[in-house]
Design a protein around this motif. Structure first.
Motif, short mmCIF file in Angstrom:
data_model
loop_
_atom_site.label_atom_id
_atom_site.label_comp_id
_atom_site.label_asym_id
_atom_site.label_seq_id
_atom_site.Cartn_x
_atom_site.Cartn_y
_atom_site.Cartn_z
N VAL A 142 -31.76 13.44 32.63
CA VAL A 142 -32.77 13.13 33.63
C VAL A 142 -34.11 13.67 33.16
O VAL A 142 -34.16 14.67 32.43
CB VAL A 142 -32.41 13.73 35.01
N VAL B 231 -34.40 8.93 35.33
CA VAL B 231 -33.42 8.92 34.24
C VAL B 231 -34.10 8.55 32.92
O VAL B 231 -34.85 7.58 32.85
CB VAL B 231 -32.27 7.93 34.53
N ASP C 30 -33.53 5.51 39.03
CA ASP C 30 -33.71 5.23 37.61
C ASP C 30 -35.04 5.80 37.10
O ASP C 30 -35.17 6.11 35.92
CB ASP C 30 -33.66 3.72 37.36
N SER D 27 -33.71 6.90 29.74
CA SER D 27 -32.86 5.98 28.97
C SER D 27 -33.49 5.65 27.63
O SER D 27 -33.25 4.59 27.06
CB SER D 27 -32.59 4.70 29.77
#
Length: 255
Positions: free
Chosen positions: A129, A189, A186, A191
């Motif tokens: 995160v 997060v 999201d 990614s």
């Protein structure tokens, strides 16, 4: 005599100041450009580990440590990115004729860090995160399931939902479902700088959404999730509105 003492005092003060600056620079993460070629970022220092995006040509990246792994161009050193996106082969980092391991500015990764990185690399769809956040019962900030999700902590996700509550920055409506049971926005997060959908993480199916709708004590238990405004529809569908309270009938109905 006093003048000389004063000058010596100034010289000592200056030296101490320079020493402080030098120490601060050494403690900061080292930043180096990649060579004029893009390369895949891996979740472990091996070419067989899953990828997490690619580098940009001649872009500078920050590294917090190095470790040995798969040899690339007779160079088995890999650099770990400070943003936890993954690893880059030393072969693709522009260090002149040196390696990260011999630069003296980047330490070798500790056993603790390596264990953390390897654990994440072995599990598909595991990401850190970006900042401290909470885990929620539904894809909205209405009900906290677990507070105190630490920044840079790794979590495994099994699917994403594209129509949750909008979260800044950019009013991101995507929410990622944790394998452990809850949801994280999201927007929180990491990614790897690419959309979560492009990492291979699948979208949640209608059946999964039914299962993931909430907990067993009425925090949005239903057969489907409908994030928007208004009240819940019949049939156990959950609709989180501006009041943030799910319909009583949907709370009682089990999917």
């Amino acid at each position: 005599m006093k003048k000389h003492v004063a000058l010596i005092g100034l010289a000592v003060s200056a030296a101490l100041a320079i020493g402080t600056l030098a120490t601060g620079t050494a403690d900061a993460a080292a930043k180096y450009p990649t060579i004029n070629s893009s390369t895949a970022i891996h979740m472990a220092p091996t070419l067989t580990s899953r990828t997490n995006g690619t580098t940009e040509k001649a872009m500078s990246y920050s590294f917090n440590c190095w470790y040995t792994g798969t040899s690339v161009g007779n160079d088995n050193v890999w650099g770990h990115l400070t943003n936890n996106q993954g690893w880059i082969p030393d072969y693709y980092i522009n260090l002149g004729y040196k390696r990260l391991s011999t630069m003296g500015t980047v330490p070798k990764c500790s056993a603790v860090l390596m264990n953390q990185y390897n654990t994440a690399a072995k599990t598909a769809h595991t990401f850190p995160v970006l900042q401290a956040t909470n885990e929620y019962w539904t894809p909205a900030t209405t009900y906290v399931m677990k507070s105190g999700i630490a920044a840079n902590s790794f979590h495994t996700f099994n699917c994403y939902y594209a129509s949750g509550q909008a979260v800044n920055p950019n009013n991101n409506k995507v929410w990622d479902h944790l394998a452990s049971g809850g949801w994280i926005a999201d927007a929180r997060v990491n990614s790897g700088g690419i959309a979560i959908a492009k990492t291979g993480l699948p979208a949640c199916t209608a059946k999964q959404l039914s299962t993931y709708a909430g907990d067993a004590v009425g925090h949005g238990v239903g057969s489907a999730i409908n994030i928007g405004t208004g009240t819940a529809k019949t049939g156990g569908e959950v609709k989180v509105g501006t009041s943030g309270a799910p319909n009583a009938a949907s709370q009682m109905k089990k999917a």
